[in-house]
Design an enzyme around this catalytic site. Structure first.
Site, mmCIF file in Angstrom:
data_model
loop_
_atom_site.group_PDB
_atom_site.id
_atom_site.type_symbol
_atom_site.label_atom_id
_atom_site.label_comp_id
_atom_site.label_asym_id
_atom_site.label_seq_id
_atom_site.Cartn_x
_atom_site.Cartn_y
_atom_site.Cartn_z
ATOM 1 N N TYR A 73 1.364 -5.461 -8.130
ATOM 2 C CA TYR A 73 1.804 -4.476 -7.138
ATOM 3 C C TYR A 73 1.018 -3.176 -7.274
ATOM 4 O O TYR A 73 0.597 -2.577 -6.274
ATOM 5 C CB TYR A 73 3.303 -4.236 -7.327
ATOM 6 C CG TYR A 73 3.967 -3.379 -6.273
ATOM 7 C CD1 TYR A 73 4.253 -3.893 -5.010
ATOM 8 C CD2 TYR A 73 4.341 -2.069 -6.554
ATOM 9 C CE1 TYR A 73 4.892 -3.117 -4.053
ATOM 10 C CE2 TYR A 73 4.987 -1.287 -5.604
ATOM 11 C CZ TYR A 73 5.254 -1.816 -4.358
ATOM 12 O OH TYR A 73 5.883 -1.044 -3.407
ATOM 13 N N LYS A 114 -1.299 -1.550 -4.376
ATOM 14 C CA LYS A 114 -1.010 -0.226 -3.834
ATOM 15 C C LYS A 114 -2.151 0.756 -4.091
ATOM 16 O O LYS A 114 -2.395 1.663 -3.280
ATOM 17 C CB LYS A 114 0.304 0.300 -4.404
ATOM 18 C CG LYS A 114 1.532 -0.452 -3.880
ATOM 19 C CD LYS A 114 1.557 -0.535 -2.367
ATOM 20 C CE LYS A 114 2.900 -0.998 -1.826
ATOM 21 N NZ LYS A 114 2.905 -1.108 -0.344
#
Length: 249
Positions: free
Chosen positions: A150, A154
């Site tokens: 993640y 991001k």
């Protein structure tokens, strides 16, 4: 002037709040999520307030599905010139426990999805000589235990945003990113579940770490997206706005 916006991952949470806010700003909104049926509540909220919205089911990581969805939106609502790439998933785990599927699925939805959606919509933006792209990043882009996939996705969203700003600026298109801190959503509820703690206790604990003394809500992110998508934000591009209730490090 009424413009058409697409918000991905808009069935709930940040995406739903953003779709509702952009509709309140006077835009027609395509509420896009993996399952079209799950978009019904968001669409109903928009239309009940007098706005225009349609539900669209599509996998943002599927190039053919994205092309078909954008074509449908252009036919039913008008050429889309506002895009909010919000669709995302989490598959949290420590590195030694993280599977290849955990990695690939998170990177695919976030980065491939944002790429495919942006590529499809930019044609309409360039033709119009005006456009707004808002990509959802996260404070996790700075690194977060148990989120290698993640965090990488991001952080990648930030680099993708800055590159779009360079490439599309000459056509009247801006690209910016929002990096939320702790926001009360179903996604953060799943994090609490993974950690084995009650969600209310989790919120209370996380809020103590926030400078303003509270957790964030989807509407906080929607407000930032509203600005980036506005006419007034035409000289703001390539920026990453941390909406986290305080400084980030």
């Amino acid at each position: 002037m009424t413009r058409t916006a697409i918000v991905t991952g808009a069935a709930r949470g940040i995406g739903a709040a953003t779709a509702i806010r952009l509709a309140a700003d006077g835009n027609a909104v395509a509420v896009l999520d993996l399952d079209e049926a799950t978009c019904a509540v968001t669409v109903k909220t928009v239309t009940a307030a007098g706005g225009r919205a349609i539900a669209v089911g599509a996998d943002v990581a599927d190039a053919d599905a994205v092309a078909a969805a954008v074509d449908r939106i252009a036919d039913e609502l008008g050429a889309p010139t506002i895009l909010v790439n919000n669709a995302g998933i989490i598959r949290d785990n420590l590195l030694f426990r993280m599977t290849e599927n955990d990695w690939d699925s998170v990177i695919s939805v976030h980065l491939r999805g944002a790429f495919l959606m942006s590529r499809a919509v930019q044609k309409h933006q360039v033709d119009a000589g005006w456009g707004r792209v808002v990509n959802l990043s996260s404070t996790s882009a700075l690194g977060n235990r148990g989120q290698a996939n993640y965090a990488a996705a991001k952080a990648g969203m930030q680099g993708f945003t800055k590159t779009l700003a360079f490439e599309l600026g000459r056509y009247g298109v801006t690209a910016n990113a929002i990096a939320p801190g702790f926001i009360v959503t179903d996604m953060t509820r799943s994090t609490a579940d993974r950690l084995g703690v009650e969600f209310d206790d989790f919120i209370e604990h996380m809020a103590k770490e926030v400078a303003v003394g509270r957790a964030g809500h989807p509407e906080d992110i929607a407000a930032a997206a509203s600005f980036f998508c506005s006419e007034e934000a035409g000289f703001v591009s390539g920026q990453v706005l941390y909406v986290a209730g305080g400084p980030t490090s």
